[in-house]
Design an enzyme around this catalytic site. Structure first.
Site, mmCIF file in Angstrom:
data_model
loop_
_atom_site.group_PDB
_atom_site.id
_atom_site.type_symbol
_atom_site.label_atom_id
_atom_site.label_comp_id
_atom_site.label_asym_id
_atom_site.label_seq_id
_atom_site.Cartn_x
_atom_site.Cartn_y
_atom_site.Cartn_z
ATOM 1 N N ALA A 271 22.330 -29.189 46.716
ATOM 2 C CA ALA A 271 22.855 -29.689 45.434
ATOM 3 C C ALA A 271 23.859 -30.829 45.576
ATOM 4 O O ALA A 271 24.473 -31.230 44.580
ATOM 5 C CB ALA A 271 23.444 -28.569 44.583
ATOM 6 N N ALA A 272 24.019 -31.385 46.776
ATOM 7 C CA ALA A 272 24.933 -32.532 46.921
ATOM 8 C C ALA A 272 24.412 -33.720 46.100
ATOM 9 O O ALA A 272 25.175 -34.370 45.373
ATOM 10 C CB ALA A 272 25.070 -32.912 48.384
ATOM 11 N N GLY A 273 23.104 -33.976 46.215
ATOM 12 C CA GLY A 273 22.526 -35.081 45.443
ATOM 13 C C GLY A 273 22.648 -34.823 43.948
ATOM 14 O O GLY A 273 22.921 -35.739 43.162
ATOM 15 N N ASP A 274 22.432 -33.567 43.547
ATOM 16 C CA ASP A 274 22.536 -33.225 42.124
ATOM 17 C C ASP A 274 23.973 -33.448 41.626
ATOM 18 O O ASP A 274 24.195 -33.904 40.503
ATOM 19 C CB ASP A 274 22.159 -31.753 41.899
ATOM 20 C CG ASP A 274 20.725 -31.461 42.307
ATOM 21 O OD1 ASP A 274 19.892 -32.383 42.230
ATOM 22 O OD2 ASP A 274 20.450 -30.326 42.708
HETATM 23 O O1 RIB Z 1 18.740 -29.888 44.743
HETATM 24 C C1 RIB Z 1 18.940 -28.540 45.049
HETATM 25 C C2 RIB Z 1 17.991 -27.685 44.282
HETATM 26 O O2 RIB Z 1 16.694 -27.951 44.712
HETATM 27 C C3 RIB Z 1 18.177 -26.210 44.488
HETATM 28 O O3 RIB Z 1 19.119 -25.636 43.600
HETATM 29 C C4 RIB Z 1 16.787 -25.658 44.316
HETATM 30 O O4 RIB Z 1 16.602 -24.947 43.140
HETATM 31 C C5 RIB Z 1 15.871 -26.858 44.391
HETATM 32 O O5 RIB Z 1 15.332 -27.134 43.181
#
Ligand code: RIB
Length: 305
Positions: free
Chosen positions: A250-253
Site C-alpha cells: 500500500a505504499a503506492g496507494d
Molecule cells: O496495493 C496494495 C493492495 O494490493 C493490497 O491491499 C491488496 O488488496 C492488493 O489489491
C-alpha cells in the site's frame, strides 16, 4: 460536505502472512504470522486521501459475505462516503499476500465483488462523480469501468488520476486523452511503455513515451529512489525520505491518495508529490495495507525532520 476526492475502484480483504522469504513454485514454507487486514488498491487510496485531509467518496462493490461488511465498515470509520459502494451476490475481493524479511511482497488477487463493478453501476452514481474535484481509478475493477470512469471524469472537467496498478499490458490508446496524471511504479511504467525502468534515465524515457501516448502528466514512483515527474517540458526528480522499510504493501496507494488529497486542498504539484512521498515513506515503516497509512498530523510531524 461534498466529497472532493472520489475513488472508483477495488475493496479487498487482505490475508497477510509474513515469512522469511517468498515461496518458490511447488514449495511449502512455514509462515511467521497471519493477519486479516482491509485493503484493495481503491479502498487503500480512499483511506489515504481521507486520513491525509480530503473529503472522500468510494465507488465500488463488495460481496454479500462477512468480509464485505468489514470492508465497508472500515471505510465508514474513516468518514468516507460509501453510498456508492454496493453489495453484490458472491464473495468480496480477496488478496493473498506474503511479505518476506526484506519487506518485499507477493500478492494473488481474487476479484470477487470488484469484478461486478460494471460501467452501468458507475453511471448510476453519476451525482457522486459530479461533486468530485479529483477522480482516481486503478486497474482492479473491470477495464470497461475504468475506461468509462476516466472518460466521464474528463467530460465533467475533473482532475483525473489513473494509477495503472496492478501492472498489465499497454492501456487502451483512447484512455490517455482523459488522464491528467498517470502514476505508475517502475514495473507498471515498463509494462505500459515497453521501456525497462531501472534508472532515472530509463524512467525519463518511459515517461516520454507515456506523454507521447497522450497522458497529461506522468509521475513514476521509484520506491526508495523517490519519484520522477514529467510534463513534456521538464523532468523533476523528487528523492524519497529515508526510512527503515518493514512492509511496502500500500505504499503506492498511500502516495496516490496523499497526492490527490493535497491537490484537492489546492497545493502545487511539487508540494503534493512531496506530501505523498512522506506519507508513503511512513506507510512502509508499518505493517499491513490500511493500518499502515498515516494521518495528516503524522506527515506534518515528520516533515520538519
Ligand atoms: O496495493 C496494495 C493492495 O494490493 C493490497 O491491499 C491488496 O488488496 C492488493 O489489491
Amino acid at each position: 460536505m461534498p466529497a472532493k476526492v472520489v475513488v472508483v475502484g477495488s475493496l479487498n480483504m487482505d490475508l497477510v502472512t509474513r515469512a522469511e522469504r517468498l515461496p518458490r513454485g511447488g514449495e511449502t514454507l512455514a509462515g511467521k504470522s497471519f493477519a486479516t487486514v482491509s485493503g484493495g488498491k481503491g479502498a487503500n487510496q480512499a483511506v489515504a486521501a481521507a486520513r491525509l485531509g480530503a473529503e472522500v467518496a468510494m465507488v465500488g462493490c463488495v460481496g454479500d459475505d462477512a468480509y464485505g461488511v468489514q470492508l465497508r465498515d472500515a471505510l465508514l470509520a474513516e468518514g468516507i462516503d460509501c453510498q456508492a459502494v454496493s453489495v453484490v451476490e458472491g464473495s468480496s475481493g480477496v488478496a493473498l499476500i506474503v511479505v518476506d524479511d526484506s519487506s518485499q511482497n507477493a500478492i494473488v488477487i481474487v476479484a470477487g465483488g470488484n469484478g461486478q463493478l460494471m460501467p452501468e453501476k458507475v453511471a448510476a452514481v453519476d451525482a457522486v462523480l459530479q461533486q468530485a474535484e479529483v477522480i482516481i481509478c486503478q486497474l482492479e475493477v473491470p477495464l470497461a469501468t475504468v475506461g468509462y470512469s476516466l472518460q466521464r471524469g474528463r467530460e465533467l472537467g475533473k482532475t483525473v488520476i489513473l494509477n495503472p496498478a496492478p501492472a498489465s499490458g499497454p492501456l487502451p490508446e483512447q484512455w490517455y486523452a482523459s488522464i491528467d496524471y498517470l502514476i505508475p511504479n517502475e514495473s507498471e511504467a515498463g509494462a505500459l511503455s515497453g521501456v525497462v525502468v531501472d534508472s532515472l534515465e530509463s524512467a525519463e524515457q518511459a515517461a516520454n513515451r507515456l506523454l507521447a501516448a497522450g497522458a497529461g502528466k506522468v509521475i513514476i514512483t521509484l520506491g526508495a529512489q523517490g519519484s520522477l515527474f514529467a510534463d513534456g517540458s521538464r523532468f523533476e526528480h523528487f528523492p524519497a525520505p529515508k526510512v527503515q522499510a518493514l512492509d511496502t504493501t500500500a505504499a503506492g496507494d498511500t502516495f496516490v491518495g496523499g497526492f490527490a488529497a493535497a491537490l484537492a486542498a489546492g497545493k502545487s504539484e511539487a508540494e503534493a508529490i512531496r506530501f505523498g512521498q512522506v506519507a508513503a515513506a511512513l506507510s512502509v515503516t508499518r505493517a499491513g495495507a490500511q493500518p499502515s497509512i498515516p494521518t495528516q498530523s503524522d506527515v506534518q510531524a515528520f516533515i520538519p525532520s
